[in-house]
Write a protein that holds these residues in place. Structure first.
Motif, PDB file in Angstrom:
ATOM      1  N   PRO A  64       0.824  -1.218   0.000  1.00 27.95           N
ATOM      2  CA  PRO A  64       0.000   0.000   0.000  1.00 27.95           C
ATOM      3  C   PRO A  64       0.854   1.263   0.000  1.00 27.95           C
ATOM      4  N   THR A  65       0.409   2.233  -0.794  1.00 26.31           N
ATOM      5  CA  THR A  65       1.170   3.477  -0.961  1.00 26.31           C
ATOM      6  C   THR A  65       0.716   4.593  -0.036  1.00 26.31           C
ATOM      7  N   GLY A  66      -0.439   4.437   0.591  1.00 27.37           N
ATOM      8  CA  GLY A  66      -0.968   5.492   1.451  1.00 27.37           C
ATOM      9  C   GLY A  66      -2.181   6.205   0.881  1.00 27.37           C
ATOM     10  N   ILE A  67      -2.640   5.823  -0.302  1.00 25.57           N
ATOM     11  CA  ILE A  67      -3.845   6.415  -0.899  1.00 25.57           C
ATOM     12  C   ILE A  67      -4.992   5.413  -0.749  1.00 25.57           C
ATOM     13  N   LEU A  68      -6.075   5.852  -0.143  1.00 24.22           N
ATOM     14  CA  LEU A  68      -7.254   5.022   0.087  1.00 24.22           C
ATOM     15  C   LEU A  68      -8.448   5.661  -0.614  1.00 24.22           C
ATOM     16  N   ILE A  69      -9.011   4.945  -1.577  1.00 27.33           N
ATOM     17  CA  ILE A  69     -10.092   5.480  -2.401  1.00 27.33           C
ATOM     18  C   ILE A  69     -11.438   4.960  -1.905  1.00 27.33           C
ATOM     19  N   GLU A  70     -12.380   5.873  -1.743  1.00 30.64           N
ATOM     20  CA  GLU A  70     -13.771   5.567  -1.358  1.00 30.64           C
ATOM     21  C   GLU A  70     -13.830   4.638  -0.145  1.00 30.64           C
ATOM     22  N   THR A  71     -14.471   3.468  -0.259  1.00 33.37           N
ATOM     23  CA  THR A  71     -14.733   2.627   0.912  1.00 33.37           C
ATOM     24  C   THR A  71     -13.462   2.109   1.588  1.00 33.37           C
ATOM     25  N   ALA A  72     -12.319   2.138   0.907  1.00 26.72           N
ATOM     26  CA  ALA A  72     -11.070   1.720   1.548  1.00 26.72           C
ATOM     27  C   ALA A  72     -10.745   2.602   2.752  1.00 26.72           C
ATOM     28  N   GLY A  73     -11.242   3.833   2.728  1.00 28.37           N
ATOM     29  CA  GLY A  73     -11.019   4.733   3.854  1.00 28.37           C
ATOM     30  C   GLY A  73     -11.686   4.275   5.136  1.00 28.37           C
ATOM     31  N   SER A  74     -12.658   3.355   5.033  1.00 27.95           N
ATOM     32  CA  SER A  74     -13.344   2.869   6.232  1.00 27.95           C
ATOM     33  C   SER A  74     -12.376   2.139   7.170  1.00 27.95           C
ATOM     34  N   LEU A  75     -11.233   1.683   6.652  1.00 27.23           N
ATOM     35  CA  LEU A  75     -10.249   1.013   7.498  1.00 27.23           C
ATOM     36  C   LEU A  75      -9.609   1.973   8.498  1.00 27.23           C
ATOM     37  N   VAL A  76      -9.596   3.246   8.149  1.00 32.45           N
ATOM     38  CA  VAL A  76      -8.966   4.262   8.999  1.00 32.45           C
ATOM     39  C   VAL A  76      -9.999   5.068   9.793  1.00 32.45           C
ATOM     40  N   GLN A  77     -11.224   5.142   9.296  1.00 35.19           N
ATOM     41  CA  GLN A  77     -12.240   6.007   9.907  1.00 35.19           C
ATOM     42  C   GLN A  77     -12.403   5.802  11.417  1.00 35.19           C
ATOM     43  N   PRO A  78     -12.353   4.572  11.943  1.00 31.48           N
ATOM     44  CA  PRO A  78     -12.543   4.431  13.396  1.00 31.48           C
ATOM     45  C   PRO A  78     -11.531   5.202  14.233  1.00 31.48           C
ATOM     46  N   PHE A  79     -10.351   5.458  13.673  1.00 30.39           N
ATOM     47  CA  PHE A  79      -9.321   6.165  14.420  1.00 30.39           C
ATOM     48  C   PHE A  79      -9.475   7.685  14.332  1.00 30.39           C
ATOM     49  N   MET A  80     -10.394   8.141  13.493  1.00 29.98           N
ATOM     50  CA  MET A  80     -10.558   9.572  13.247  1.00 29.98           C
ATOM     51  C   MET A  80     -11.734  10.170  14.012  1.00 29.98           C
ATOM     52  N   GLN A  81     -12.435   9.349  14.779  1.00 26.57           N
ATOM     53  CA  GLN A  81     -13.666   9.818  15.405  1.00 26.57           C
ATOM     54  C   GLN A  81     -13.379  10.774  16.562  1.00 26.57           C
ATOM     55  N   PRO A  82     -14.062  11.911  16.604  1.00 23.72           N
ATOM     56  CA  PRO A  82     -13.903  12.833  17.739  1.00 23.72           C
ATOM     57  C   PRO A  82     -14.441  12.212  19.024  1.00 23.72           C
ATOM     58  N   THR A  83     -13.972  12.685  20.142  1.00 22.21           N
ATOM     59  CA  THR A  83     -14.473  12.234  21.431  1.00 22.21           C
ATOM     60  C   THR A  83     -15.836  12.881  21.705  1.00 22.21           C
ATOM     61  N   PRO A  84     -16.618  12.338  22.650  1.00 21.59           N
ATOM     62  CA  PRO A  84     -17.885  12.996  23.010  1.00 21.59           C
ATOM     63  C   PRO A  84     -17.697  14.448  23.439  1.00 21.59           C
ATOM     64  N   ALA A  85     -16.624  14.738  24.152  1.00 21.72           N
ATOM     65  CA  ALA A  85     -16.371  16.123  24.570  1.00 21.72           C
ATOM     66  C   ALA A  85     -16.104  17.018  23.362  1.00 21.72           C
ATOM     67  N   GLN A  86     -15.356  16.501  22.389  1.00 22.74           N
ATOM     68  CA  GLN A  86     -15.093  17.288  21.179  1.00 22.74           C
ATOM     69  C   GLN A  86     -16.374  17.527  20.390  1.00 22.74           C
ATOM     70  N   LEU A  87     -17.240  16.514  20.318  1.00 21.59           N
ATOM     71  CA  LEU A  87     -18.506  16.681  19.604  1.00 21.59           C
ATOM     72  C   LEU A  87     -19.399  17.689  20.307  1.00 21.59           C
ATOM     73  N   ALA A  88     -19.423  17.664  21.624  1.00 18.36           N
ATOM     74  CA  ALA A  88     -20.226  18.632  22.368  1.00 18.36           C
ATOM     75  C   ALA A  88     -19.745  20.054  22.092  1.00 18.36           C
TER      76      ALA A  88
END
Length: 547
Positions: A183-207
């Protein structure tokens, strides 16, 4: 004896958006609802000892605006914590921002930012992850492209997400690999779902983000919006803010059924549970979201005709559909029967065609449910599909702000060719065919801001109201102010299932309104695009500015 109103606004030039009474001089409010609209003398006569009477000295009043597609929490989180030098920023500015962030953040914390442009892929080198490794060797980094559909990540991010040579492809996406399969580091469309869980804001950040978003939207004169892709964390943030009295916006949340940002379909029973759990006075959860294709700049939008340079003999219009037409039809029948209004991301003309086909299948199976399903973005529509929107009582949402020149326009032209790029968002044709068009900024995806006024001015002129980007896009699809305003008010309120409640200043409606120094029809395109309210009221309370 009738109770005197709490508030009277008078000596104003009021555009009501009510066909039965288009203009007025005054209005009265009791308990957050409009109880009278009409001549100044008639409304002022209702005042009692406790009534607050504000004379506006000829200022303009109109309903608050509604954005039918804006990722409010995404945008607020971007403003608060991400690297973002601007939608049109040069690549070096983005990299400098990452380097500056890395110098101040503890090692191991994620750096999120953007944008980058898929059509500039060659500038990133054969292994783009290594460019990010050099400037942030101790942090996982994720950079979103201008559409936010595609990601560029570094080696640390791939390690934490488990992305390696042996990682299988994600259906509907691409993990870009080098000649050795690494892998080169480019994730197209649904491949990005592999990283999305690590990008989620905390409840405090969302508030914190809800407060930032609400203040920003109010400052722009917005009193309602639709969140086009909501999961449980976003719903919880909105609901908690509403219960605390901090969500002073009519909010429609489209619960995600299928998205390239998630690893799997959300079960229907889970969606129904979320709908029931998070509905609150200003949060409306009877909406669903599906993604049918990608975006043109990554050549992932599904078109009937090939992209320029592609071999027409091997072109498969359905190859880029994220959901097969058969499955999509089943989904619309199911979600329609379950009472969800469905918003379908569809950019290419083939995706829009199958979206309309699916709505037709739901109508045939379920009869007229009264639910007006939406085609989100509706960028490129086959001429023969224009009339189908009104015939199916389907809603075309024109979004993002691509109907006038902006930083993304050169890439659109490069990838699609001028002729196809010029056909973007046929607003006039849709209105002429009787479709109830709605507007969405899609902020922060492919939109520099959530400013509805540049959207309105650009829809009217099809030119950049800021004057930064020359030329026009689809000039023949420009519409006059009187035809554009319902897109931002009454049509949008109906799409929220709040027809007659907001988006209009009429007896019985919520007092959701804005005060402007000048009537809109007296302004030039540039002045209209630069408009800001002097005051924004939600349910009769000032939430921005002052009377």
């Amino acid at each position: 004896m009738r109770q005197p109103p709490d508030l009277i606004l008078t000596d104003a030039r009021i555009r009501t958006m009510d066909p039965a009474q288009p203009v007025a001089q005054a209005l009265a409010v009791t308990g957050g609802r409009i109880v009278a609209v009409g001549a100044a003398s008639d409304v002022e006569a209702l005042a009692g000892p406790g009534t607050r009477v504000h004379r506006l000295h000829g200022k303009a009043v109109m309903p608050g605006l509604i954005d039918s597609h804006t990722h409010g929490l995404w945008g607020a989180c971007r403003d608060l914590s991400e690297v973002f030098p601007g939608l049109g920023a040069a690549l070096q500015a983005v990299l400098d921002g990452v380097a500056a962030k890395a110098a101040t953040m503890p090692h191991g914390e994620w750096i999120i930012g953007g944008p980058w442009r898929p059509f500039d892929r060659a500038a990133l080198g054969p292994r783009p992850c290594e460019m990010l490794d050099r400037i942030a060797p101790h942090h996982p980094v994720v950079l979103k492209d201008v559409s936010q559909h595609n990601l560029w990540v570094n080696s640390a991010a791939m390690r934490l997400a488990g992305i390696a040579a042996a990682t299988p492809e994600v259906p509907g996406g691409v993990i870009e690999r080098d000649a050795d399969g690494v892998p080169t580091g480019i994730l197209i469309e649904t491949a990005g779902s592999l990283v999305q869980p690590f990008m989620q804001p905390t409840p405090a950040q969302l508030a914190q983000a809800v407060g930032h978003m609400a203040a920003y939207f109010h400052s722009m004169g917005m009193t309602g919006f639709k969140e086009p892709m909501a999961f449980a964390p976003e719903l919880n943030a909105y609901a908690e803010a509403d219960r605390a009295g901090r969500l002073r916006l009519h909010t429609g949340a489209h619960l995600t059924r299928f998205s390239p940002f998630a690893s799997d379909w959300v079960p229907l029973d889970e969606m129904q549970a979320l709908r029931a759990a998070y509905t609150s006075p200003n949060l409306h959860t009877g909406f669903a979201k599906l993604f049918l294709d990608g975006v043109p700049i990554a050549r992932t939008a599904a078109f009937c005709a090939p992209y320029p340079g592609q071999d027409a003999a091997v072109h498969d219009p359905d190859a880029m559909l994220l959901i097969t037409p058969e499955r999509l039809a089943e989904e619309l029948v199911l979600l329609d029967a379950a009472g969800f209004t469905v918003k379908m991301h569809a950019v290419g003309d083939r995706a829009i065609q199958v979206g309309l086909d699916a709505i037709a299948a739901a109508r045939a199976a379920n009869g007229s449910s009264g639910l007006r399903h939406e085609i989100a973005h509706s960028n490129f529509i086959r001429p023969q599909d224009i009339a189908r929107f009104a015939a199916l009582d389907a809603v075309p949402e024109v979004s993002p702000k691509l109907w006038y020149p902006n930083p993304v326009t050169p890439g659109q032209r490069q990838v699609l060719g001028d002729a196809r790029a010029e056909s973007c968002h046929p607003v006039r044709s849709l209105l002429d065919a009787g479709a109830a068009v709605i507007y969405g900024s899609d902020w922060p995806a492919a939109a520099p801001d959530a400013d509805p006024w540049t959207g309105l001015a650009g829809m009217i002129s099809r030119t950049d109201p800021t004057g930064v980007h020359p030329g026009s896009v689809g000039a023949d699809q420009a519409v006059p102010l009187d035809r554009a305003l319902p897109v931002f008010t009454t049509n949008a309120a109906r799409a929220l299932r709040l027809d007659g409640v907001t988006g209009v200043l009429a007896r019985g409606a919520s007092a959701d309104l804005i005060v402007l120094d000048h009537p809109l029809d007296s302004l030039t395109t540039a002045e209209l695009g630069a408009t800001r309210p002097g005051a924004t009221l939600f349910a009769g309370e000032v939430v921005f500015g002052a009377l």
